[in-house]
Motif scaffolding. Structure first.
Motif, PDB file in Angstrom:
ATOM      1  N   ARG B 116       0.856  -1.202   0.000  1.00 34.09           N
ATOM      2  CA  ARG B 116       0.000   0.000   0.000  1.00 34.09           C
ATOM      3  C   ARG B 116       0.886   1.244   0.000  1.00 34.09           C
ATOM      4  O   ARG B 116       0.611   2.230  -0.666  1.00 34.09           O
ATOM      5  CB  ARG B 116      -0.923   0.022   1.216  1.00 34.09           C
ATOM      6  N   ASP B 119       1.911   1.803  -3.390  1.00 35.27           N
ATOM      7  CA  ASP B 119       0.822   2.438  -4.145  1.00 35.27           C
ATOM      8  C   ASP B 119       0.860   3.949  -3.962  1.00 35.27           C
ATOM      9  O   ASP B 119       0.692   4.711  -4.909  1.00 35.27           O
ATOM     10  CB  ASP B 119      -0.542   1.909  -3.658  1.00 35.27           C
ATOM     11  N   VAL B 120       1.060   4.365  -2.698  1.00 40.68           N
ATOM     12  CA  VAL B 120       1.112   5.799  -2.412  1.00 40.68           C
ATOM     13  C   VAL B 120       2.235   6.443  -3.226  1.00 40.68           C
ATOM     14  O   VAL B 120       2.041   7.445  -3.910  1.00 40.68           O
ATOM     15  CB  VAL B 120       1.333   6.059  -0.904  1.00 40.68           C
ATOM     16  N   MET B 122       3.652   5.390  -5.918  1.00 40.01           N
ATOM     17  CA  MET B 122       3.443   5.287  -7.352  1.00 40.01           C
ATOM     18  C   MET B 122       2.504   6.394  -7.827  1.00 40.01           C
ATOM     19  O   MET B 122       2.654   6.914  -8.928  1.00 40.01           O
ATOM     20  CB  MET B 122       2.829   3.928  -7.645  1.00 40.01           C
ATOM     21  N   ALA B 123       1.536   6.713  -6.994  1.00 38.96           N
ATOM     22  CA  ALA B 123       0.558   7.706  -7.414  1.00 38.96           C
ATOM     23  C   ALA B 123       1.034   9.117  -7.101  1.00 38.96           C
ATOM     24  O   ALA B 123       0.384  10.091  -7.451  1.00 38.96           O
ATOM     25  CB  ALA B 123      -0.772   7.434  -6.709  1.00 38.96           C
ATOM     26  N   PHE B 124       2.187   9.222  -6.480  1.00 40.90           N
ATOM     27  CA  PHE B 124       2.637  10.524  -6.016  1.00 40.90           C
ATOM     28  C   PHE B 124       3.305  11.303  -7.144  1.00 40.90           C
ATOM     29  O   PHE B 124       4.135  10.757  -7.867  1.00 40.90           O
ATOM     30  CB  PHE B 124       3.641  10.309  -4.889  1.00 40.90           C
ATOM     31  N   PRO B 125       2.942  12.569  -7.333  1.00 34.42           N
ATOM     32  CA  PRO B 125       3.613  13.346  -8.378  1.00 34.42           C
ATOM     33  C   PRO B 125       5.042  13.678  -7.936  1.00 34.42           C
ATOM     34  O   PRO B 125       5.232  14.400  -6.960  1.00 34.42           O
ATOM     35  CB  PRO B 125       2.768  14.612  -8.484  1.00 34.42           C
ATOM     36  N   TYR B 126       6.010  13.124  -8.631  1.00 37.38           N
ATOM     37  CA  TYR B 126       7.363  13.257  -8.104  1.00 37.38           C
ATOM     38  C   TYR B 126       7.922  14.642  -8.300  1.00 37.38           C
ATOM     39  O   TYR B 126       8.902  15.034  -7.690  1.00 37.38           O
ATOM     40  CB  TYR B 126       8.300  12.176  -8.636  1.00 37.38           C
ATOM     41  N   LEU B 129       7.618  16.192  -5.079  1.00 33.40           N
ATOM     42  CA  LEU B 129       8.668  15.689  -4.210  1.00 33.40           C
ATOM     43  C   LEU B 129       9.994  16.363  -4.552  1.00 33.40           C
ATOM     44  O   LEU B 129      10.743  16.782  -3.666  1.00 33.40           O
ATOM     45  CB  LEU B 129       8.789  14.186  -4.438  1.00 33.40           C
ATOM     46  N   PHE B 155       8.683   0.572  -8.974  1.00 34.20           N
ATOM     47  CA  PHE B 155       8.926  -0.313 -10.098  1.00 34.20           C
ATOM     48  C   PHE B 155       9.759  -1.522  -9.652  1.00 34.20           C
ATOM     49  O   PHE B 155       9.421  -2.670  -9.936  1.00 34.20           O
ATOM     50  CB  PHE B 155       9.658   0.493 -11.169  1.00 34.20           C
ATOM     51  N   ARG B 158       7.826  -3.716  -6.975  1.00 37.45           N
ATOM     52  CA  ARG B 158       6.804  -4.597  -7.530  1.00 37.45           C
ATOM     53  C   ARG B 158       7.424  -5.804  -8.218  1.00 37.45           C
ATOM     54  O   ARG B 158       7.019  -6.945  -8.009  1.00 37.45           O
ATOM     55  CB  ARG B 158       5.942  -3.831  -8.526  1.00 37.45           C
TER      56      ARG B 158
ATOM     57  N   VAL C  15      -4.729   4.465   1.368  1.00 37.96           N
ATOM     58  CA  VAL C  15      -3.771   4.970   0.385  1.00 37.96           C
ATOM     59  C   VAL C  15      -4.040   6.452   0.124  1.00 37.96           C
ATOM     60  O   VAL C  15      -3.133   7.286   0.185  1.00 37.96           O
ATOM     61  CB  VAL C  15      -3.856   4.161  -0.929  1.00 37.96           C
ATOM     62  N   LEU C  19      -1.713   9.603   1.219  1.00 32.72           N
ATOM     63  CA  LEU C  19      -1.258  10.466   0.144  1.00 32.72           C
ATOM     64  C   LEU C  19      -1.617  11.920   0.437  1.00 32.72           C
ATOM     65  O   LEU C  19      -0.789  12.827   0.286  1.00 32.72           O
ATOM     66  CB  LEU C  19      -1.934  10.017  -1.149  1.00 32.72           C
ATOM     67  N   ILE C  26       3.993  18.395   2.321  1.00 35.11           N
ATOM     68  CA  ILE C  26       5.020  18.866   1.394  1.00 35.11           C
ATOM     69  C   ILE C  26       4.675  20.239   0.857  1.00 35.11           C
ATOM     70  O   ILE C  26       5.538  21.119   0.747  1.00 35.11           O
ATOM     71  CB  ILE C  26       5.200  17.849   0.246  1.00 35.11           C
ATOM     72  N   ALA C 292      -4.340   9.286  -8.198  1.00 32.94           N
ATOM     73  CA  ALA C 292      -4.016   8.100  -7.403  1.00 32.94           C
ATOM     74  C   ALA C 292      -5.153   7.095  -7.452  1.00 32.94           C
ATOM     75  O   ALA C 292      -4.943   5.903  -7.668  1.00 32.94           O
ATOM     76  CB  ALA C 292      -3.731   8.500  -5.962  1.00 32.94           C
TER      77      ALA C 292
END
Lengths: 523, 849, 315
Positions: B116, B119-120, B122-126, B129, B155, B158, C15, C19, C26, C292
């Protein structure tokens, strides 16, 4: 076996054909509709809220102010106010409104409506005060009160004489909005604008297009175009390619390197116009090596402004000689030479100040309003300074991070920072950014901590004077002091540009950076 | 190092991968040599000379928007970008793989929480970040890199998790646990090496992305700081002049493209090189029919026999693989002659590798090709030479007049199609019958092969059927179009004895009623004897003996046949004089099991829909004296394996107790893997899956010596050699990998591992079932000798009654999770008391005496 | 199956919650806030203070988060500070555009990838295989935004066959053919990497499956080669291909940012970039949550598809 092969081939072919199988082109844009390529989606179409040149290009077609800049100049002329008078003490302005003007929603544009506009920005208790924020309300901070003695008369009383007042009224912040619409839409007014201008708002499809059409009830000469479509194309390359491919009639802010395509190409026309813009470096006069005036002067001598303007910016800018843009011809000395490119002189000054090999930290912005090609320019400046023996470390920041770092003052973190301003009066820039009363701790934009009591006095005197010649003399005096003290490195003045197709007639860029489209037509 | 070189050689064998490697090496060398190459100053600007085209004087690749030399910037930029790309890949691989390993290995809740979290990420706009990191650490390529790393962790996590989860239940992991390795050590020492290829390949493909993504960040000023060049910032700077001076962006774009491409090529090469199945070259996808390359005049050199339905003459089939290309294909079948008359049953018998299956598949040209190729001979079916038929005609024959029944029905039926549809398809492929009609026929066929409840069963998928049911489906499919010849390739090998007996009866019955000719391939003399009129014995690709079944079995003429027959333990022939069990008096019971229960709990999911509880063991009690061999016999599902695994702690019983050498198992287990592993050991059925494919024999055998016996490093070499000799293996093979050993050798290694720490109780779970007859006999002899020498106690689990009879002192018979009968071997096989035991013994095919 | 779907959907809640907390933190951490973003160079302390109060930024972080969460639970995603419109409206509009683009790209990538993969597996080592392998290699090694620029230059500027940018024609467009016409270039650019990955995987899965025993059984039944390849082998190979298509959906969504910028596609990727640049916290929150959720749902969809296809996986 062959059947299998045929099936595979058929499927592949079908998949490939499915793409360009669509029709070749949608209906062409008619002759009385103009498509303008904008640099971004507008932020707000409420003139009291907006601060972006990109928005102004739309606003000035939808709204009018009491006064406006005469086309081709920065001088004011009547607009919604047919005439005005100023009291001798410079404190009371009396405007007589043009009769019979209505907003696009039918609301009469009378003195009450004008009063509403200023009260909304200045009076925290006004019912529409929460439709802000009004970042440029300080343009009118000198106003004491606005009165409407009769429907066609507006009387504005100032707290103290304020010379740039009329010019500020002509600025987009002074454009008059419909009180009825503001009260009805509240904060949503910025997306549903109602003014008195030659065009009225039709629709705004987020990040796709914004359409305005001819205002049939306009009090003046009706616009020639039936409609104008503004298209935000934020990527400059894509914008240029869209123009080349025929998707736009007008494109503003052509990237310097794409300009030659249109110069050389048939069917296009390039328009250029210098405006009151300055691109400069804020130098840290409080901390570090630049505390020493000689080092600051050395930096000014070391920068090859001509190469930056002519080569890197491809002639879309002219080298700067001082803080005042040549567009304010009455406030600047045409004979002043500023700091010509002279690396030897720079080295000598550095030697004198024992600052050879000094290390400098340089904040460079990634884009931002009026910042031109900020990274390339920063890099070129870095190389120029390296040539005279200054070791410059660049730190690049995305525009908002950059502002957050610079606006609070450079402190001990940085020695130089890029900055650019577009203004409508020679008062604005030095008053907001070089006065000792504008130090960051005082809430101003003097991020390099320059302080000179004599300059402070000159600026105060100039903004109170009602006589332009006197003001001009004062600004020339201030200019000399600023150039001599070199709190900035003066780099370039932008020459804004636009490209139109050859079919576009009556198009001209304004020194104010506005885009007036009511006289434009297409063949 | 040796492994690395070998790997490099294997990668280089792939021409494209070699190209990639050369390309990348050139790029890397150029980048590394940046400071010695005669390059211009990459940072020196010259606005007057900006945007010069390539091949200008003094600037081979032209100049950029500031008049800097593109070539110099390219070399330095490549250096930086490669460094960043590799560093980011390594970092992402490290963190991502660690998460993936732990999640995949731990499973359950840990897995859920970690994934999970992934998942967070993966969905996060890097981008966000990246901005935050730059805000905290300051701008720069290295800092922006962290954001790219974080964006790429999922990646790796998984991919690695998937690979790890697949390995977690593998037998070599269990074996490592029994060798005294802790969980962390297993994860790093056993699992990681097997996951490593996945990590390497994933990493090799991400280096390119990393460069591209940092390029993306350069768009936002989060990349390298001017004037420093990296490929990404060069791309985005060049973009501004794209229309007028495309080369400024094209050059770095091309280099990025080349780097990514060479990385991908190398990645592909690595993947192929690291895949042990592809070691000997990449086999192609098999075509519709086996390739036939007969030498001129190679076919039909004998007159057609009008009385034969099938006549095979001089058949030669070879495998043409990259591994043997140097010395030409090796024939697997070396000139086989066969003749089958209508309605006749011919048996072909032989050990693995004898070529019997290849012969059978060659008939309808079903040998996978490539690599298979028929090199000579002829196959006449009702007069036609099948080897000369066009594919279309062959397809009409296949499943029409010639039908096949294959060995393992789980893999030979399409796993995703209902079985009824698969049979209906066979029908409709040959006759254009309407769907409904076909469905009706299928139900009839299912009834004919005695499948229960045919109308329901047609909708079932293969995995929902039992092994016997699946084989009946396979037979129904073969019968669909009333064939004249059925070729059955080991159709009963994977089945339990009683099921095997039923299937054989069915085949025999069908054959007689329908007048089918059958070619029946088997390694089991008993099965052949039960079904076939004639038998051909194959050895190393040739038929060494052929004749009437009875006479071949009773009076074998060829030495090989004799040897083979002698190696087969036949029920009732190897009865040994009873040795009274050495009772508990002196040493106590070696194994004492009391009321052992194993229940798989009902699973209730959160939203209804539950699985009922399954009881695998129902209060099983047994005792084994020290030095005794207890045979445990049972069919699949009888609970014998659960029992065996419970004895060594690989399965946790729900109730009851196990005592080993008088001490409770729970107590031993609590002391850690060491105490348990020194008391009891386990030998798995398939040595290849119980030996870690990526560890040498030396490392596999060192584990128990080190972790269980605590042998100091200096003494291990001697112990290893001794251990190898004790299982009759040459110590020279210590440095080989499991796949380089034969099945018999591998199983000996597994036995050596069980012996290494001096455990006296050995659980042998179907330990000889996967071995060929002759090898099996040798291993059984070895086991007997070892027992004698070390005084071992065996629990010998098998489905093969004859083998158990040959080795066990005492036998228990299990059925449905319970012991139904128990007694000394000779008594039990001679006079079974329980009806189930009787049925079991009756089902075993016997040889004529 | 139903309980499985419900379980997976339930897992979406933590999730999204995690998020949103991280995004909120941030956004608070990076320098510059909506006030400086809106006011730009005119961010005087007075202006900033007033605006912060207007936008509710003067409360503490936990209070702001709690307020936001409360509003979201009540179905209100708040109002964008930079666009001055409800976040929900903007996000729905933009997300729809991205879905169109990503969906088209994914369909294109799947069709091309599957066909190419099958072709090259069946014709292994043949000319078709070599061509496909080469094309795939070029495809997956191509920097996509760079490729997009090249395609525009050739197809739109030089040949004027396809539009340079945008989603529909600026004047009088908007019907399906018009949309498809505008989709061609960006969808093709976006699809190229995914198509390559899918083709590679399909090829190896097909090669793997074609060697399986059940394919031999299918041949032994006398099926035609077409039936063997499409009816049997492909069906089994899809079990491994589908999850990868699901993962590619995620990559396509992610890669959309660059493509949206180059082609001026009014999608959510570009919206997020702008929202981050203008420090529009609520818009970022809304966008991230939608992306997401859709990402997780895409994978769930792929898993469900796989389960429907493969009865061996317990529901």
């Amino acid at each position: 076996m062959t059947g299998f092969r045929r099936a595979l081939a058929g499927l592949l072919l079908g998949a490939l054909l499915a793409l360009p199988g669509a029709p070749l082109r949608a209906a062409p844009v008619p002759k009385d509709v103009l498509v303008v390529g904008q640099i971004a989606e507008p932020a707000s179409l409420d003139p009291a809220v907006s601060t972006a040149t990109n928005d102004f290009r739309i606003l000035v077609n939808l709204y009018e102010g009491l006064v406006r800049y005469r086309p081709g100049t920065l001088d004011v002329e009547p607009a919604l106010a047919e005439r005005w008078s100023v009291s001798d003490d410079g404190l009371t302005y009396r405007f007589t409104l043009r009769p019979g003007v209505t907003f696009h929603d039918g609301t009469p544009c009378d003195a009450q409506a004008v009063k509403f506009n200023f009260d909304r920005m200045l009076d925290r208790t006004h019912p529409a005060a929460d439709t802000g924020p009004f970042p440029l309300a300080f343009f009118f901070a000198a106003i004491d009160r606005v009165e409407a003695p009769d429907p066609l008369t507006v009387r504005i009383t100032l707290k103290e004489p304020f010379a740039p007042f009329l010019s500020n009224l002509a600025y987009p912040t002074g454009l008059i909005v419909s009180p009825t619409a503001v009260m009805k839409e509240g904060r949503g007014f910025g997306r549903r604008p109602v003014g008195t201008g030659p065009f009225r708002f039709v629709e705004w499809q987020g990040s796709r297009r914004l359409t305005i059409e001819r205002n049939p009830d306009y009090w003046g000469t009706p616009a020639k175009l039936r409609a104008v479509i503004f298209r935000p194309v934020s990527d400059p390359n894509t914008r240029a390619m869209e123009m080349l491919a025929g998707g736009l009639d007008v494109m503003v802010e052509v990237p310097a390197d794409a300009l030659s395509q249109f110069r050389d190409g048939d069917g296009f026309r390039v328009h250029e116009q210098a405006g009151p813009h300055l691109w400069f470096l804020i130098l840290n006069t409080r901390h570090g090596p630049l505390k020493d005036r000689r080092v600051r002067q050395a930096v000014n001598y070391a920068i090859d402004k001509r190469a930056i303007a002519d080569s890197i910016l491809q002639g879309t800018a002219i080298p700067a000689r001082g803080p005042t843009a040549p567009a304010f011809d009455w406030a600047t000395d045409p004979a002043a030479t500023g700091y010509p490119y002279d690396p030897d002189r720079a080295r000598a000054l550095l030697k004198e100040a024992r600052a050879e090999g000094a290390r400098l930290t340089f904040y460079v912005a990634e884009g931002g309003s009026g910042m031109l090609d900020s990274v390339a320019m920063g890099t070129a400046i870095q190389a120029n300074l390296a040539a005279v023996g200054l070791a410059v470390t660049i730190e690049t920041y995305e525009w908002n991070s950059f502002l957050a770092r610079v606006n609070g003052g450079l402190g001990e973190a940085a020695d130089m920072a890029e900055m650019a301003w577009m203004t409508n009066d020679p008062d604005t820039l030095p008053y907001l950014t070089l006065r000792s009363g504008a130090l960051p701790e005082e809430g101003g934009f003097n991020s390099g901590y320059y302080a000179n009591p004599e300059l402070d006095r000159l600026l105060e005197r100039a903004r109170r004077s009602g006589d332009r010649d006197e003001r001009g003399a004062l600004y020339r005096q201030a200019e000399r002091i600023i150039v001599e003290d070199a709190p900035w490195a003066f780099v370039a003045h932008w020459k804004q540009n636009a490209v139109t197709t050859a079919a576009v007639r009556g198009f001209a860029l304004e020194p104010s950076f506005f885009l007036l489209l009511d006289r434009v037509s297409k063949d | 190092m040796r492994g690395g070189l070998a790997l490099l050689r294997r990668v280089m064998r792939n021409r494209l991968a070699a190209l990639g490697l050369v390309l990348l090496t050139l790029i890397v060398l150029a980048a590394l040599a940046a400071h010695v190459l005669p390059l211009a100053d990459p940072d020196a600007i010259d606005p007057a000379r900006r945007l010069l085209p390539p091949f200008s004087a003094g600037a081979w690749l032209g100049t950029d928007t500031l008049g800097r030399d593109v070539l110099a910037r390219l070399v330095w930029g490549t250096r930086l970008s490669l460094g960043v790309g590799v560093a980011a890949s390594l970092l992402a691989a490290l963190v991502g793989s660690a998460i993936g390993l732990v999640a995949g290995y731990a499973g359950g809740r840990t897995d859920g929480v970690l994934m999970r979290g992934i998942d967070v990420l993966m969905a996060f706009p890097y981008l966000l970040l990246a901005l935050a990191i730059v805000a905290a650490l300051g701008p720069g390529l290295l800092n922006a890199l962290y954001a790219v790393v974080v964006a790429n962790i999922p990646f790796f996590a998984r991919n690695v998790r998937g690979a790890t989860a697949g390995l977690r239940r593998r037998e070599f992991v269990d074996a490592a646990r029994l060798s005294g390795m802790g969980e962390a050590r297993i994860l790093l020492g056993e699992v990681l090496p097997n996951v490593l290829p996945v990590i390497i390949i994933t990493a090799s493909t991400t280096v390119g992305w990393m460069i591209l993504e940092t390029a993306g960040l350069s768009f936002l000023g989060l990349g390298s700081q001017p004037p420093q060049a990296d490929l990404g910032s060069m791309l985005s700077e060049g973009r501004k002049a794209l229309i007028t001076a495309p080369h400024v962006a094209a050059v770095p774009g091309l280099v990025v493209f080349l780097i990514v491409m060479s990385m991908n090529l190398i990645g592909d090469g690595l993947r192929d090189a690291l895949d042990p199945r592809l070691r000997s070259g990449i086999p192609g996808a098999p075509g519709a029919a086996t390739r036939v390359e007969r030498a001129a005049g190679g076919g039909g050199n004998s007159a057609p026999d009008p009385g034969a339905l099938l006549q095979v003459t001089g058949l030669r089939t070879a495998f043409d693989t990259a591994g043997n290309r140097a010395d030409g294909p090796v024939d697997a079948v070396k000139g086989v002659d066969l003749r089958v008359a209508p309605g006749e049953c011919l048996g072909i018998i032989g050990e693995s590798g004898s070529g019997k299956s290849v012969t059978a598949l060659s008939i309808a040209r079903l040998v996978a090709s490539p690599p298979g190729v028929v090199r000579g001979g002829s196959v006449r079916f009702a007069g036609d030479d099948l080897l000369a038929l066009p594919v279309g005609a062959l397809q009409r024959l296949r499943g029409g007049r010639i039908a096949y029944v294959f060995q393992d029905p789980l893999t030979t039926l399409h796993p995703l199609m209902p079985v009824g549809a698969q049979v209906a398809e066979a029908l409709r492929a040959h006759r254009p019958v309407p769907r409904a009609e076909a469905d009706r026929r299928v139900v009839e066929l299912f009834a004919a092969v005695k499948l229960p409840d045919p109308t329901t069963l047609v909708h079932a998928h293969p995995h929902e059927l039992s092994g016997g049911q699946r084989q009946r489906v396979g037979i129904a499919m073969a019968l669909a179009n009333d064939p004249e010849l059925i070729i059955a390739d080991e159709p009963t090998t994977a089945l339990d004895v009683t099921v095997q007996a039923e299937i054989l009866d069915l085949l025999d019955d069908l054959r007689r009623r329908r007048g089918l000719a059958v070619v029946f391939i088997s390694h089991d003399f008993g099965v052949i004897a039960r079904l076939c009129d004639r038998v051909a014995v194959m050895f190393q690709g040739e038929i060494v003996e052929e004749g009437d079944t009875r006479s071949v079995l009773t009076r074998p003429r060829h030495a090989y046949t004799r040897r083979l027959l002698a190696a087969v333990p036949v029920l009732g022939r190897s009865r040994r004089p009873e040795t009274p069990p050495r009772g508990a008096s002196s040493v106590g019971w070696a194994v004492e099991v009391r009321d052992l229960v194993k229940t798989y709990a009902a699973r209730r999911s959160l939203f209804g829909r539950s699985r009922p509880a399954v009881t695998a063991l129902k209060a099983v009690s047994l005792r084994v004296a020290a030095g005794e061999t207890l045979g445990i016999v049972g069919e699949s599902g009888s609970g014998k394996s659960t029992l065996a695994r419970s004895l060594v702690g690989l399965s946790r019983p729900t109730g009851g107790t196990v005592r080993l050498d008088g001490r409770p198992l729970a107590e031993l287990a609590a002391e850690g893997p060491r105490a348990l592993g020194r008391t009891v050991q386990y030998v798995f059925q398939d040595p290849l899956s119980s030996l870690n494919p990526r560890k040498t024999i030396r490392r596999t055998l060192t584990a128990p010596l080190r972790f269980l016996a605590g042998v100091p490093a200096a003494e291990r070499e001697g112990r290893l050699a001794g251990l190898m000799r004790s299982v009759d293996l040459d110590p020279a093979i210590l440095d080989r990998y499991p796949h380089e050993l034969s099945g018999g050798q591998a199983q000996r290694v597994a036995i050596a591992r069980a012996l290494a720490a001096g455990a006296r109780i050995i659980v042998l779970d179907e330990a000889v079932s996967a071995l060929d007859v002759s090898v099996r006999q040798q291993v059984l002899h070895l086991l007997a000798a070892l027992k004698e020498r070390h005084g071992l106690t065996y629990l010998f689990i098998s489905h093969d009654l004859a083998v158990v009879e040959a080795i066990a002192d005492r036998v228990v018979v299990m059925a449905a999770g319970a012991i139904v009968e128990e007694g000394p071997g000779d008594r039990l096989f001679a006079a079974p008391e329980h009806p189930y035991t009787r049925r079991l013994i009756a089902a075993v095919p016997t040889l004529p005496s | 199956m139903r309980s499985y779907i419900l379980g997976r959907l339930a897992a979406l809640v933590p999730v999204l919650f995690g998020l949103s907390v991280i995004v909120f933190l941030i956004m608070a951490l990076i320098p510059g806030d909506p006030a400086t973003a809106i006011l730009g160079p005119y961010a005087t302390p007075e202006n900033v203070a007033r605006l912060r109060q207007d936008l509710g930024l003067d409360h503490s972080l936990p209070v702001r988060y709690a307020t936001w969460l409360g509003n979201v639970l009540a179905g209100d995603l708040g109002r964008s500070s930079s666009l001055n419109r409800p976040v929900l409206d903007e996000v729905t509009e933009r997300f729809a555009a991205t879905l169109v683009l990503a969906g088209a790209a994914l369909v294109l990538a799947s069709v091309l990838g599957l066909l190419a993969g099958i072709l090259s597996a069946v014709r292994q080592f043949g000319l078709a295989d070599k061509l496909v392998t080469l094309a795939v290699l070029v495809g997956i090694s191509m920097p996509t935004f760079w490729l997009g620029l090249l395609l525009i230059l050739v197809f739109a500027v030089r040949w004027q066959l396809l539009p340079v940018s945008g989603m529909v024609s600026i004047y009088g467009g908007g019907d399906l053919p018009d949309l498809l016409w505008h989709l061609a270039l960006p969808a093709a650019t976006l699809a190229i990497v995914a198509a390559g990955v899918i083709a590679r995987l399909t090829r190896s899965a097909m090669l793997e499956v074609l060697r399986q025993d059940f394919v031999r059984t299918a041949r032994a039944k006398g099926l035609t080669e077409r039936r063997v390849v499409f009816g049997h082998a492909l069906r089994a190979a899809m079990v491994t291909v589908i999850p990868v298509i699901g993962i590619q959906a995620g990559f396509v969504l992610g890669g959309a940012v660059y493509i949206e910028t180059v082609f001026q596609w009014p999608g959510i990727g570009r919206m997020l970039v702008n929202a981050i640049a203008t420090r529009d916290v609520l818009l970022v929150q809304g966008g991230v949550l939608v992306v997401a959720a859709s990402y997780v749902l895409f994978n769930l969809l792929a898993d469900i598809l796989q389960r429907l296809l493969d009865p061996r996986i317990a529901p």
